[in-house]
Structure formats: structure tokens, C-alpha cells
Scaffold this motif. Structure first.
Motif, PDB file in Angstrom:
ATOM      1  N   LEU A 157       0.809  -1.091   0.030  1.00 55.88           N
ATOM      2  CA  LEU A 157       0.166  -0.129  -0.007  1.00 55.88           C
ATOM      3  C   LEU A 157       0.791   1.264  -0.077  1.00 55.88           C
TER       4      LEU A 157
ATOM      5  N   ASN B 236      16.392   3.317  -1.420  1.00 58.51           N
ATOM      6  CA  ASN B 236      14.967   3.113  -1.171  1.00 58.51           C
ATOM      7  C   ASN B 236      14.355   3.452  -2.501  1.00 58.51           C
TER       8      ASN B 236
ATOM      9  N   HIS C   5      10.623   4.371  -4.280  1.00 56.64           N
ATOM     10  CA  HIS C   5       9.260   4.786  -3.854  1.00 56.64           C
ATOM     11  C   HIS C   5       8.495   3.403  -4.554  1.00 56.64           C
TER      12      HIS C   5
ATOM     13  N   THR D  16      11.539  11.665  -0.416  1.00 52.87           N
ATOM     14  CA  THR D  16      12.587  10.790  -0.219  1.00 52.87           C
ATOM     15  C   THR D  16      13.591  10.678  -1.075  1.00 52.87           C
TER      16      THR D  16
ATOM     17  N   GLN E  31       5.865   9.274   3.090  1.00 56.54           N
ATOM     18  CA  GLN E  31       6.607   8.360   2.245  1.00 56.54           C
ATOM     19  C   GLN E  31       7.721   7.209   3.295  1.00 56.54           C
ATOM     20  N   GLU E  32       8.234   8.224   3.905  1.00 53.50           N
ATOM     21  CA  GLU E  32       9.366   7.631   4.950  1.00 53.50           C
ATOM     22  C   GLU E  32       8.663   6.499   5.762  1.00 53.50           C
TER      23      GLU E  32
ATOM     24  N   GLU F 247       6.054   4.517   4.871  1.00 50.58           N
ATOM     25  CA  GLU F 247       5.623   3.535   3.862  1.00 50.58           C
ATOM     26  C   GLU F 247       7.085   2.820   3.523  1.00 50.58           C
ATOM     27  N   GLN F 248       8.141   3.460   3.506  1.00 47.94           N
ATOM     28  CA  GLN F 248       9.311   2.737   3.557  1.00 47.94           C
ATOM     29  C   GLN F 248       9.766   1.996   4.703  1.00 47.94           C
TER      30      GLN F 248
END
Lengths: 373, 164
Positions: free
Chosen positions: A70, A243, A245, A287, B137-138, B140-141
């Protein structure tokens, strides 16, 4: 069993018997459907009827969806990364009139009526832009991780004298470098590692020519171990060492391979693809964004020089609690910061817009491990 | 005699009805448990992300930087409190405790950055929308790099609901 069933029915009142019998029939039908040997396939067009020339491009795509995928976009809308990737790959398959496209969607295992497992993989086969076959399959059959997928691949692949330009795309979470269970939410004890992926690539190449371009849409896939494992089977690899996305790499450059690969220059196409993916990610992501093209022949020198150190580090870290180790840029570790580490890599990097590393100006293109202080 | 037989019959019927009731109740409980386990797993895994996404949506919905900052700060603090509470539970494994430590450290860094503490430059007013996306976003990572079990994730969600 028979007497048990008899007693069960006998104890029910007449009013209950009819719905109960109905429920048993439904359950039995569900059980037979889920365990039956008949393949639930839907073949749109018979194979071999679509044209006289063999496909110029062959794309194999594996989408892992058996886990937490998700994510939310900048508008706050929720998406399942695997479903978004599937839709994009289907568009790629429909837009390429000279390609054959194999799509394997690995889904979370579900149970009908909480009891009967249903098939947890879906296979789509496109040729010349048309859906030829759609078939569901069990993911846990066979010794090797990708046995079910490769069995389908061998069954459907176009045979011909010419060697098509081959692409392999993988979408999923970080691929473990060492034997680690828990990658699949449905199979907690099943181990998946980068060597399993390499074995899948080997079977696609049939031990002959390398795959022209491998795209790894997964976090931390630009490590010395990962690239070394895929090196025997790939000419170019596009991956993110940091990382990535979950919106993954944008696939639009793949939609018209007859234009993008007109000159058959895979190297130029790989760079164009990476630049496009980087630009799209940098637009929407706060990020860090890192996309790297590895020219496999040219990075092999660096891989050989760090191979022993990296394997040693993996062995030491294997016994540690996962929460006590973290990824880092290999350039931050003197054991890997060697003069040839930039050879054969094209690194596209934008630091995180916030956080401790927002002032980190560049990335070596290689990701390693370190112990947390 | 008839009355006695009728009494025995009604007693037998009563026992059979009782047995039926138990069967039906047991079946319902089993089905409910299955549904709860399935729902629980999904809720545990997804709701931490939804929590921060809701915060980001609220931040973007207001034009007042003070309010934006307050929303973010409150959400980060509430999550930190929830993690503290979960960490003290006996249901949480040692491996999960280490994961929770990392998650807490990550949240603390975001609070510091928002406030401009511990060496961070304060996030400027015009960057607060982007910062809220960064937090989403952080997280989710982090969900992929910091491993925590289903029970721990469920506990976090329950406590967050209680705190909020």
C-alpha cells in the motif's frame, strides 16, 4: 466420517436441513473448484494464429504482490503497488505490436469460505499487442521459486530462428541477498533470495545469450551481491541502490519499443529509460531518488575486487538482529571505496528533501551494509 | 403416565434445542474469529500508513502554517506515545522491540526537524505540505525496512485509536 455427518444432519431440524445442505453443497463445490486439476484458463486466441513473423521483443515481467504494497500519492489516494504495476505492464503489452509479453502476478493467498485455498498467481500472455492467454496457477509448486512461472514461460514462448531483444522486469520489495524467510506474506517460511531470481533469469536465457535489459523495481537492489548474481544473465541492469518509492519506475518508454529500440541500441535505451524514470520519481517523491544503469561487462572488475569483502560482511551481519544493521552508500566504507567503483555505472541521484541526508550530494551507485551505532 | 412421557419428550427436545444452540453459537464464533483475524491483519498492516496519510491530507487542507505544524506535531507525538505503550506490552517480541526502537527514533527525528531541534534547520512554513508527504513516504518505506509482527502492528493501531 459418514456417521458423524449422519448425526450432524439428524440433529438438525427440518427447517435447518435445506439451507445446511445448500451450504455443504456450496462448500463442496468450492473445495472441488480450488483443488481441481482443471486449469482455469481463458485463452482469447489460439496460439500460432496471429501472424507469420516471430516477435522482435520478448518481455518477461514478474510482479510480487504478496505483502504490504500500500502507498499513497501526493493527493492522498491509496494505491496497491502491484495492481498499479500490473495495469502499466498490461498497457506496455497492448502497445507493442511486435512483442510477446509474459506477465506473472504473484498475489496473496486467499481462502474461499476461509477454508479452501484458491490459486495465488495469475499469468497473462500477450503477443502482438493482444491478450492470448490468461491463466491462474499455484505459486508453491516445484522445487525452485520460479518453477511455476518458468513452466508457463516454456509453454507459451514463441519459437523461431531469430533471437528477440529480451527484457526482464521485476517489481517487488527488496530482494534478500541471503536466505531469509518472510518475503511472502502467504508463505512465512518460504525463503527467497537474489540467487532464486538469478535462477529465473538463467531459465529465461536457456543458458544461451544474455537478457538485454533487466529492470529491478525494488528497494536496495543495486548492491554488489545482487548485480554479481544477475551478471551472468544480463547485459544491462537498471536498479535503485537506495529506497525506491512504491510507484516504481515509470514504464512509458517501454510502450513503443519499435520506436525506442529502433536502432537496437539497448545501451541508449537503458539510459533513456532510467532518465525518464528518475524524472518522474523526483517529481512526486520527497525521499531520496536513486536510479542506476549498470553496464554489466564494465562493472565486473569492481565486483570481483569487492566480492570477498562483501560476502564476508554478509556472513558477519547474517546473525545480527535486522534492527541493528542498515544500508549505506558503499562509498562511505573504505573497503569498497575503490578507484574503479564508478566504472560502468550511470548514477542519477537526488537526495532526500528532508532528513539527515538532505545534504548528501552524490551516491556511488552501490549500496552496502553497516552496523548501527 | 402420558404426562410423564410428554415431560420426558419435552426434556429431550429441550436438550436437542440446547445442543443446536451451542452448535450454532460455536459456528458463529468460529466465523467471527476468522473474519476478525483476516480484518485484523489487513488493519494492522495498512492503518499506520493511513494514519500518516490522513495527517498529510489535513495539513494540505488548511492554509494556516501554525495549524499545519500543530497537526503534524500532534500526530507524530501520538504515534510515539502509542509505540511506547506497545513496547511495554508482554505480547511484543524482542525482535519487534528493536524494530519499534528504530521506528521511534525515526519519528523523533521528524519531530526534531519540524521544530528545528537537535541540529536540524526548522522546516519552513512553505515546506510543510512537502514535509507531510515526506513523513508519509518515509513511513511507507519504514514499513518495509523495519520489520514488526502482526500482533505488534495491531496493538499500535488499537492504541492509536484509543489515544486519538
Amino acid at each position: 466420517m459418514k456417521s458423524l455427518l449422519h448425526r450432524f444432519f439428524a440433529s438438525a431440524t427440518h427447517g435447518q436441513r435445506v439451507p445446511m445442505a445448500g451450504a455443504v453443497c456450496v462448500a463442496l463445490a468450492a473445495f472441488l473448484c480450488s483443488c481441481g486439476s482443471i486449469r482455469p484458463s481463458r485463452t482469447a486466441t489460439p496460439l500460432g494464429d496471429e501472424g507469420g513473423f516471430p516477435p522482435r521483443y520478448s518481455i518477461v515481467c514478474i510482479i510480487h504482490g504478496d505483502g504490504g504494497y500500500l502507498y499513497h500519492d501526493a493527493r492522498g489516494e491509496a494505491h496497491r503497488a502491484d495492481e498499479v504495476a500490473l495495469a502499466k505492464v498490461k498497457t506496455v503489452a497492448e502497445q507493442n505490436a511486435q512483442a510477446e509479453v509474459f506477465i506473472f502476478h504473484e498475489r496473496r493467498r486467499k481462502h474461499l469460505l476461509f477454508l479452501f485455498p484458491v490459486r495465488d498467481g495469475t499469468f497473462y500472455y500477450y503477443r502482438y499487442g493482444r491478450l492470448i492467454a490468461e491463466e491462474s496457477y499455484w505459486r508453491d509448486q516445484g522445487q525452485a521459486r520460479f518453477d511455476p512461472e518458468m513452466e508457463l514461460y516454456d509453454r507459451f514462448r514463441a519459437e523461431g530462428p531469430s533471437d528477440p531483444t529480451r527484457l526482464f522486469l521485476y517489481f517487488g520489495h527488496e530482494i534478500p541477498e541471503t536466505g531469509k524467510a518472510g518475503y511472502d506474506a502467504s508463505y512465512k517460511s518460504r525463503v527467497f533470495r537474489v540467487d532464486d531470481l538469478a535462477d529465473g533469469l538463467r531459465r529465461v536465457t536457456r543458458d544461451s545469450t544474455k537478457i538485454d535489459l533487466v529492470v529491478l523495481s525494488a528497494c536496495f537492489s543495486g548492491t554488489p551481491r545482487t548485480i554479481a548474481a544477475l551478471a551472468p544473465y544480463a547485459r544491462y541492469v537498471i536498479a535503485s541502490p537506495d529506497n525506491l518509492h512504491l510507484s516504481y519506475f515509470d514504464l512509458r518508454p517501454l510502450e513503443r519499443l519499435d520506436i525506442g529500440l529502433r536502432e537496437e541500441d539497448v545501451s541508449a535505451f537503458a539510459y533513456a529509460f532510467a532518465h525518464h524514470a528518475f524524472d518522474r520519481l523526483a517529481e512526486d517523491t520527497q525521499t531520496a531518488v536513486t536510479v542506476v544503469v549498470y553496464d554489466v561487462d564494465r562493472v565486473e572488475g569492481f565486483l570481483r575486487s569487492v566480492d570477498r569483502s562483501y560476502d564476508h560482511a554478509l556472513t558477519i551481519l547474517a546473525g545480527r538482529n535486522p534492527a541493528s544493521i542498515e544500508h549505506c552508500d558503499c562509498a562511505d566504507d573504505p573497503a569498497y571505496a575503490l578507484p574503479g567503483m564508478n566504472e560502468g555505472t550511470t548514477v542519477l541521484y537526488r537526495p532526500s528533501r528532508f532528513g539527515r541526508l538532505q545534504n548528501k550530494e552524490n551516491h556511488s551507485g552501490w549500496e552496502c551494509w553497516r552496523l548501527l551505532e | 403416565m402420558h404426562r410423564y412421557r410428554a415431560g420426558r419428550q419435552s426434556g429431550t427436545n429441550y436438550t436437542m434445542k440446547g445442543a443446536d444452540m451451542i452448535k450454532r453459537t460455536a459456528l458463529r464464533v468460529i466465523i467471527m474469529m476468522c473474519v476478525l483475524v483476516y480484518a485484523g491483519i489487513a488493519v494492522g498492516q495498512d492503518n499506520v500508513q493511513k494514519y500518516f496519510n490522513d495527517a498529510a491530507c489535513k495539513v494540505k487542507a488548511t492554509s494556516d502554517p501554525l495549524q499545519k505544524r500543530e497537526i503534524l506535531s500532534d500526530k507524530l507525538q501520538d504515534m510515539s506515545k502509542a509505540l511506547d505503550a506497545v513496547q511495554s506490552s508482554r505480547l511484543v517480541s524482542n525482535a519487534d522491540r528493536a524494530g519499534l526502537d528504530r521506528l521511534k527514533a525515526s519519528l523523533q527525528e521528524k519531530q526534531d526537524e519540524l521544530a528545528g531541534a537537535n541540529g536540524y534547520a526548522r522546516v519552513s512554513d512553505d515546506q510543510l505540505n512537502a514535509f507531510s508527504d515526506y513523513v508519509v513516504q518515509e513511513m511507507e518505506q519504514a514499513d518495509r525496512t523495519i520489520t514488526i509482527g502482526v500482533v505488534t502492528a495491531l496493538l499500535i493501531v488499537i492504541i492509536i485509536i484509543l489515544i486519538a
